[in-house]
Design an enzyme around this catalytic site. Structure first.
Site, short mmCIF file in Angstrom:
data_model
loop_
_atom_site.label_atom_id
_atom_site.label_comp_id
_atom_site.label_asym_id
_atom_site.label_seq_id
_atom_site.Cartn_x
_atom_site.Cartn_y
_atom_site.Cartn_z
N LYS A 84 -29.07 4.00 55.57
CA LYS A 84 -29.84 4.61 56.66
C LYS A 84 -31.24 4.01 56.67
CE LYS A 84 -31.10 9.19 58.53
NZ LYS A 84 -31.13 10.65 58.27
N SER A 159 -29.56 13.50 62.08
CA SER A 159 -30.18 12.25 62.46
C SER A 159 -29.44 11.02 61.97
CB SER A 159 -31.61 12.21 61.92
OG SER A 159 -31.61 12.20 60.50
N SER A 183 -28.85 16.40 58.34
CA SER A 183 -28.66 15.04 58.87
C SER A 183 -27.60 14.20 58.18
CB SER A 183 -29.97 14.27 58.84
OG SER A 183 -30.77 14.70 59.89
N1 GLN Z 1 -31.32 18.19 63.04
C1 GLN Z 1 -32.36 18.61 62.13
C2 GLN Z 1 -33.70 18.27 62.69
O1 GLN Z 1 -33.75 17.86 63.79
C3 GLN Z 1 -32.13 18.00 60.78
C4 GLN Z 1 -32.72 16.65 60.63
C5 GLN Z 1 -32.54 16.09 59.26
O2 GLN Z 1 -31.81 16.62 58.41
N2 GLN Z 1 -33.27 15.03 59.01
O3 GLN Z 1 -34.71 18.41 62.07
#
Ligand code: GLN
Length: 509
Positions: A84, A159, A183
Site C-alpha cells: 500500500k 482506503s 481500511s
Molecule cells: N473508512 C475509514 C475512514 O475513512 C477508515 C480509514 C482507514 O482505516 N484508514 O477513516
C-alpha cells in the site's frame, strides 16, 4: 500470459512458497507471472500506482541465486508482495494517494517493508488508496479510483482498495495494508479476501505515513488465513523506531492457523455482538451471518449473545479523534519539506506558499477532515470534543473487556453492505462513514481483528466478510479461529470464493 503464468498466479502464497522451496518454480518465474498479470489487467482494475518491474526481477534473481547456493531462506522467500502506498519505500515513490507527495521517494523503508525484504518477499509495486487513507472506497485517491475485480463498476473498499483488488485479481498473492478504522478489513470484505488488523503496536508504524497515530496499524491482505498468518509473522515484532511498538514474544501465527484447522471449533465460546447486524445491515449480509452461526453450532462452538452498548457512539468519537490527530500529522505537508510546492501569484511569503501548496495538494475529503480536526482541537473546544471522544473510547474498551470475560472471540459482519457502485456515496460523506460501524470500535480499543469471506449476498452475488475480534495480544486466536472456519465455509461453496467471481471465474479454474 502463458498457461504457466496462469498456474502460478492462482497459487496461494503458501503453495507458491512450497514450490519455490522444492525448486519447482523460480522466484523470477513467479515474479514475471505476476508482472504479466498486472500488465494484462491493471488498465481495468487500477490497483497499482507504481509497478517496480526491474527491481522486482532483480530481487527475485537474487533470492534464486541464494537459494541455489544453499542459503537458509525464510518461509515466504521469493513470493511477490504488493505494498500500500501509505508505506515508505526507499526505491519507489510513496504518495499516500495524494498529489502533495507526487513523485516523493523516501530516503528509507518503513519497518514493515524492511521486514518483508528481510524475509525475502519481492516488492512488486505500490497500491492505490484513498488520499492519506481517508475513505472507504478508494475514490478519494488523487490518481483515480480502483475498480472491484468482481464488478468493475463497483468500489473495492477503502482506503486500501488497491491492495485488496490486487490480491483478489491475482496480481499479487500477498499485500500490505493499513487500518485506522477498517481500511484493511472493509476492502477484504467486499473483494472476497482475508485482511487482518493486528493488535495496536504488534506491527511497527515506523515509515507508515501517519493518519491517526493512536489508531493506525499495518497488516496483511491475502487470499487465505494461513497466508495472512505467514505475512503477519514476517512483518511483525518489536521495533525501537516506533515508541508504541510492543516488546512481546508473539507466538507463530502460521502455527496457530495450522493448529486451528486441526483442532476445529468445538468448545469455543463465540460472542455475537447484538449491536452489529440488525437494522441498516443488508438482508443478504444478515442471511450469510445466520448461516455462519448455524455452522458454528453444528461444529460444537457455543454461541453467546453479548451487548456492547457504547458501540453506537463509535463513529462519532472516531470522527473527532481521527481528524484531530490527522490535522496534527498532516501539518508537515507544507511545501517546505516534501513533495509539491506551489508559489502563489504576487509576492511569495512562506505563509502564502504553504497555503497555496495545501490548497492545490490536498483533495476535498482531506481538507474537510483537517478543518474539522483543527476546530476540535482549538482552545475552548478541546474538552468538549476531543476530551469527550476519548472518554467514549474508554467506554468502548470496557465493552470489549466485559465481552471477553464471557467469550474467546467476538464475531459480526465486517460491514453492513456489499460493494456499492462507484460514485454512489462519493458526495455523501456521512453515508460513506457509516460503512465502518463494525470496524471502527476495534481501532478505538486497539484490539486485533480479521475479516474473512463468509459467502455471497443473495441480492447481488457479491462477497461479504465475517469479522472476528480477539483481546489485545491474542492475535493467534484470530488465526486459530480463521484456520478452523475457512475450510468449513469453503466446503459449503465448493472451493475458494474467488472462484465464484464472474470476471475471475475462468482465471481461477
Ligand atoms: N473508512 C475509514 C475512514 O475513512 C477508515 C480509514 C482507514 O482505516 N484508514 O477513516
Amino acid at each position: 500470459m502463458t498457461t504457466h503464468d496462469e498456474t502460478i498466479i492462482h497459487l496461494t502464497a503458501s503453495e507458491l512458497a512450497a514450490k519455490l522451496t522444492a525448486g519447482e518454480i523460480s522466484s523470477v518465474e513467479a515474479t514475471t507471472a505476476h508482472l504479466n498479470r498486472i500488465r494484462a489487467t491493471d488498465a481495468d482494475i487500477h490497483a497499482f500506482l507504481h509497478v517496480a518491474d526491474q527491481n522486482a526481477l532483480a530481487a527475485a534473481a537474487d533470492v534464486d541465486a541464494r537459494r541455489a547456493a544453499g542459503a537458509e531462506l525464510g518461509p515466504l522467500a521469493g513470493v511477490p508482495l504488493a505494498i500500500k502506498d501509505v508505506l515508505a519505500t526507499r526505491d519507489m515513490p510513496s504518495t499516500s494517494g495524494s498529489k502533495i507527495l507526487e513523485g516523493w521517494v523516501p530516503p528509507y523503508d518503513a519497518t514493515a517493508v524492511a521486514n518483508a525484504r528481510k524475509a525475502d518477499l519481492i516488492p512488486l509495486g505500490k497500491t492505490n488508496m484513498d488520499e492519506f487513507a481517508m475513505g472507504s472506497s478508494t475514490e478519494h485517491s488523487a490518481y483515480g479510483p480502483t475498480h472491484n475485480p468482481w464488478d468493475l463498476d463497483r468500489i473495492p473498499g477503502g482506503s486500501g482498495g488497491g491492495s485488496a483488488a490486487a490480491v483478489a485479481a491475482f496480481q499479487a498473492p500477498l499485500a500490505l495494508g493499513s487500518d485506522t478504522g477498517g481500511s484493511i478489513r472493509f476492502p477484504a470484505s467486499v473483494t472476497g479476501t482475508v485482511g487482518v488488523k493486528p493488535t495496536y503496536g504488534g506491527v511497527s508504524r515506523y515509515g507508515a505515513i501517519a493518519l491517526a497515530s493512536s489508531l493506525d496499524q499495518i497488516g496483511p491482505v491475502t487470499r487465505t488465513v494461513r497466508d495472512a498468518a505467514l505475512l503477519h509473522d514476517a512483518i511483525g515484532g518489536h521495533d525501537a523506531h516506533d515508541s508504541t511498538s510492543l516488546d512481546y514474544a508473539w507466538p507463530s501465527f502460521a502455527a496457530a492457523a495450522v493448529a486451528g484447522s486441526a483442532n476445529g471449533l468445538k468448545g469455543l465460546k463465540v460472542g455475537v455482538v447484538k449491536e452489529l447486524g440488525g437494522d441498516g445491515f443488508q438482508q443478504g449480509v444478515r442471511n450469510r451471518f445466520s448461516d455462519v452461526l448455524e455452522l458454528l453450532t453444528r461444529e460444537g462452538a457455543e454461541i453467546v449473545d453479548v451487548s456492547c452498548p457504547h458501540f453506537e457512539y463509535g463513529i462519532a468519537a472516531y470522527y473527532l479523534i481521527l481528524p484531530a490527530e490527522a490535522s496534527s500529522n498532516l501539518a508537515k505537508f507544507d511545501g517546505v519539506r516534501f513533495g509539491l510546492r506551489v508559489l502563489p501569484d504576487g509576492t511569495p511569503t512562506v505563509e502564502n506558499m504553504m497555503a497555496a501548496t495545501r490548497e492545490a495538494g490536498f483533495g476535498a475529503e482531506v481538507k474537510r477532515r483537517l478543518i474539522l480536526g483543527t476546530y476540535a482541537l482549538s482552545a475552548g473546544y478541546y474538552d468538549a470534543y476531543y476530551g469527550s471522544a476519548q472518554k467514549v473510547r474508554t467506554l468502548i474498551q470496557r465493552d470489549y473487556a466485559a465481552a471477553f470475560e464471557q467469550v474467546d472471540v467476538l464475531i459480526s459482519p465486517t460491514a453492513p453492505t456489499t460493494a456499492f457502485k462507484l460514485g454512489e456515496k462519493l458526495n455523501d460523506p456521512l453515508a460513506m462513514y457509516l460503512n465502518d460501524v463494525a470496524t471502527i470500535p476495534v481501532n478505538l480499543a486497539g484490539i486485533p481483528a480479521m475479516s474473512l469471506p463468509m459467502g455471497l449476498a443473495d441480492e447481488d452475488g457479491l462477497p461479504i466478510g465475517l469479522q472476528v475480534c480477539a483481546p489485545a495480544f491474542a492475535d493467534d486466536r484470530l488465526y486459530a479461529f480463521g484456520g478452523a472456519i475457512e475450510p468449513l465455509l469453503e466446503a459449503t461453496w465448493g472451493g475458494p470464493i474467488l472462484g465464484k467471481a464472474p470476471i475471475l471465474r475462468e482465471a481461477v479454474a
